[in-house]
Design a protein around this motif. Structure first.
Motif, PDB file in Angstrom:
ATOM      1  N   GLY A 110       7.851  -0.017   5.047  1.00 23.13           N
ATOM      2  CA  GLY A 110       7.978  -1.397   4.580  1.00 23.13           C
ATOM      3  C   GLY A 110       9.439  -1.793   4.416  1.00 23.13           C
TER       4      GLY A 110
ATOM      5  N   GLY B 264      11.295  -4.594   6.397  1.00 23.85           N
ATOM      6  CA  GLY B 264      11.840  -5.726   5.643  1.00 23.85           C
ATOM      7  C   GLY B 264      13.313  -5.947   5.978  1.00 23.85           C
TER       8      GLY B 264
ATOM      9  N   ASN C  94       8.622 -12.279   7.577  1.00 25.62           N
ATOM     10  CA  ASN C  94       8.064 -11.680   6.360  1.00 25.62           C
ATOM     11  C   ASN C  94       6.585 -11.392   6.510  1.00 25.62           C
ATOM     12  OD1 ASN C  94       9.080 -10.808   3.997  1.00 25.62           O
ATOM     13  ND2 ASN C  94       9.846 -12.831   3.430  1.00 25.62           N
TER      14      ASN C  94
ATOM     15  N   TRP D  36       4.945  -7.722   6.216  1.00 24.25           N
ATOM     16  CA  TRP D  36       4.041  -7.351   5.125  1.00 24.25           C
ATOM     17  C   TRP D  36       2.584  -7.659   5.421  1.00 24.25           C
ATOM     18  CZ3 TRP D  36       6.166  -3.953   2.311  1.00 24.25           C
ATOM     19  CH2 TRP D  36       7.542  -3.985   2.058  1.00 24.25           C
TER      20      TRP D  36
ATOM     21  N   TYR E 224      -0.274  -5.076   6.516  1.00 25.78           N
ATOM     22  CA  TYR E 224      -1.369  -4.878   5.561  1.00 25.78           C
ATOM     23  C   TYR E 224      -2.735  -5.032   6.244  1.00 25.78           C
ATOM     24  CZ  TYR E 224      -4.320  -5.999   1.553  1.00 25.78           C
ATOM     25  OH  TYR E 224      -5.327  -6.037   0.635  1.00 25.78           O
TER      26      TYR E 224
END
Ligand code: ADP
Length: 597
Positions: free
Chosen positions: A259, A263, A303, A307, A311
């Motif tokens: 992550g 990021g 973003n 994420w 997910y």
């Protein structure tokens, strides 16, 4: 998917969507519509924001009137309103749909478990599979549906934003697509790893659950106090917990490192675009409003790829593995079933004889032989006893009679017909059995006796009478309708002996050709066991009863006693005949005589 054929399905992402669609047509339609609208919201926001910023700037520069701002402002408000309203409607619809899916899957899976072969059920792998696949299948379906709709929305959102961005600068769009594919693949792998870890630690979690129940449950409260083992068992629990936690932490660490890298990359990517687009603004090919909105969109998209997409992809990978488990669970072998169980049941209940002819049996293919050429014959209306030391094979004989292990050598004949040719319903109609570890159901007395099935008047009362529980039950606050156990506030708990009697009464109510009592009285003292067995024998002279015990004093009065030793019948006959033989029965009897004085 219909309830009856749900277990014949191969669970895939597609069949899950069909299941959801079938459970609520209206909600599924609403959900897809909402997903499509949601998918275009960021692109719409991007365009509306650009217009809004440009008009505000123009207004302050005195180039346009305040009216020009009202339209984009209203559009922004409408978008916000939609986002909140759609969530409320969808949450309600989702609740209703999940309830239906749960009902459908759980009832099908409970039936499936009840049809599983006993040998299959005994395996720890089956227990693990049931735990993973069948305990809350609706959540697996929800996981897949949520990730599919999440990915679908993200796809629409990102492609519509990409389209808007690409109309200004095409290469930014291409870079964003490459980023999406890269991160998507990493996320899928993370999901699979997470699932495999869960599979790896199911066995440890099973042990954890067990230790937890030993420390917490009421059943072991006396032993806990007496042996004061809470500290030791708590230590085992702690050690095992740490072991599983370490494994889980490993995946969590991997997940957070991934992550963080993702990021950072996406932030660098957004900053790069921020600089690369400045010349476009300077050349006048891009307005200030569009520049700010595109930057905002790039941040949002990168973003969400880092994420949200990760997910959803991870959940989809995990969900697909769980769907595979559900399919594997549905493919587990079942006991055979009848076209017309009711008719066949009554035929099988007319019991005449049961015969073992030279039966050999071992639990595992490469294990030791437990029955070594066992032969005996039981006839209707007589009473028998199997006696022998612990481990002699008494319970194994009963399990074979009940058809729980069909892989034996030799013949088991019921009314002259091979037992394997009877279906599970027919076999179940033949026997009424009470085990040593009989169940104590925390429901009413009546439900304990017949699980609320209709019975002829007086059947329940007569069963209670035969086991000497009539008066006890009459004295209960709500008679036969009183709840037992500790589950309800107004329930009553029985003593050990009363529970035993109730279990025997349940067997009476069930009925069947042969009643088998496999040491349900083992926890009583020899004299008390002897009395219960004697009473039962006295009151049921015309009934076929098979008593199992390692305590000989309890069964002196039966028609034939079989002495089981090392998987064979060593001696058989009436009590006096066996005593005269002066063999192993006489020896055992002499050694146990002190129990009965
Ligand atoms: P009894 O009822 O006479 O005490 P059992 O029939 O329970 O004896 O057991 C006979 C033998 O079979 C014992 O050695 C026992 O360890 C073994 N046994 C019983 N159940 C299983 C099982 N499920 N798997 C493997 N071995 C078993």
């Amino acid at each position: 998917m219909k309830k009856c054929d749900i277990c014949n399905e191969k669970f895939t992402v597609w069949s899950t969507i069909r299941l959801a669609w079938g459970c609520s047509l209206l909600f599924s339609f609403l959900q897809i519509s909402a997903c499509i609208i949601d998918g275009f919201v960021p692109a719409l926001t991007l365009s509306v924001n650009a217009v809004f910023i440009d008009r505000v700037l123009a207004f302050f520069a005195g180039k346009t009137s305040a009216d020009a701002i009202i339209f984009p402002l209203l559009a922004i408000l409408l978008i916000l309103l939609w986002q909140n309203l759609s969530r409320v409607i969808l949450q309600y619809g989702e609740g209703v749909r999940m309830h239906r899916i749960k009902e459908l899957l759980q009832s099908a899976f409970i039936q499936k478990i009840s049809r599983l072969k006993y040998r299959q059920l005994e395996r720890p792998e089956t227990q693990d599979l049931i735990k993973r696949a069948a305990l809350d299948p609706e959540n697996h379906v929800k996981l897949v549906l949520d990730s599919i709709s999440g990915i679908f929305i993200l796809f629409l959102q990102n492609s519509s934003v990409l389209l808007v961005v690409a109309t200004t600068t095409w290469w930014v769009g291409v870079l964003m697509i490459l980023g999406m594919v890269f991160l998507g693949r990493i996320s899928m792998r993370a999901g699979e790893e997470d699932y495999h870890l869960q599979t790896e630690i199911t066995e440890e979690k099973r042990k954890l659950d067990y230790l937890d129940s030993v420390i917490m449950k009421k059943d072991s409260v006396f032993e806990r106090m007496l042996f004061a083992y809470t500290g030791v068992v708590g230590g085992w629990y702690q050690k095992l917990f740490m072991k599983t936690y370490q494994k889980e932490k490993r995946v969590l660490k991997l997940w957070s490192v991934r992550g963080k890298i993702g990021g950072t990359l996406s932030a660098l990517f957004a900053i790069l675009i921020l600089f690369l687009l400045i010349p476009e603004v300077q050349k006048g090919q891009m307005t200030a409003g569009l520049y700010i909105s595109v930057l905002n969109a790039v941040f949002v998209v990168t973003n969400s790829i880092t994420w949200n997409l990760s997910y959803h992809m991870q959940n989809l990978a995990k969900g697909r593995e769980l769907l595979r488990d559900m399919t594997q669970f549905c493919r587990l072998p079942e006991e055979d079933s009848l076209q017309n169980p009711q008719k066949d049941k009554s035929e099988a209940a007319l019991f005449e004889s049961l015969e073992f002819v030279n039966v050999h049996f071992r639990y595992q293919e490469d294990g030791q032989e437990v029955l070594k050429g066992l032969s005996f014959r039981l006839e209707a209306g007589k009473q028998y006893a199997f006696v022998g030391k612990n481990g002699a094979g008494k319970t194994t004989v009963i399990k074979l009679m009940l058809g729980l292990y069909p892989e034996y050598e030799g013949k088991i004949l019921v009314n002259g017909k091979e037992l394997r040719n009877y279906t599970s319903e027919q076999r179940s109609a033949l026997f009424a059995c009470v085990w040593q570890d009989y169940a104590k159901y925390q429901i009413t007395v009546k439900e304990n006796l017949c699980f609320d099935e209709e019975r002829e008047p007086g059947v329940l009362e007569s069963a209670l009478d035969k086991v000497g529980l009539s008066e006890t039950v009459q004295r209960l606050s709500d008679g036969i309708h009183t709840s037992l156990g500790r589950l309800m506030e107004d329930s009553t708990d029985f003593s050990g002996g009363q529970w035993q009697r109730l279990a025997i009464a349940r067997a009476y109510v069930k009925g069947g050709g042969i009643m088998i009592l496999d040491e349900p009285t083992a926890s009583l003292d020899p004299m008390a066991e002897s009395k219960i067995y004697r009473d039962l024998a006295e009151q049921n002279k015309d009934k076929t009863i098979l008593f199992i015990t390692h305590r000989l004093g309890a069964v002196q009065g039966v028609d034939t006693i079989f002495v089981l030793q090392d998987g064979r019948i060593m001696e058989q006959g009436k009590h006096l005949e066996l005593m005269e033989l002066k063999g192993s029965y006489a020896q055992m009897y002499a050694s146990q005589q002190k129990w009965y004085v």
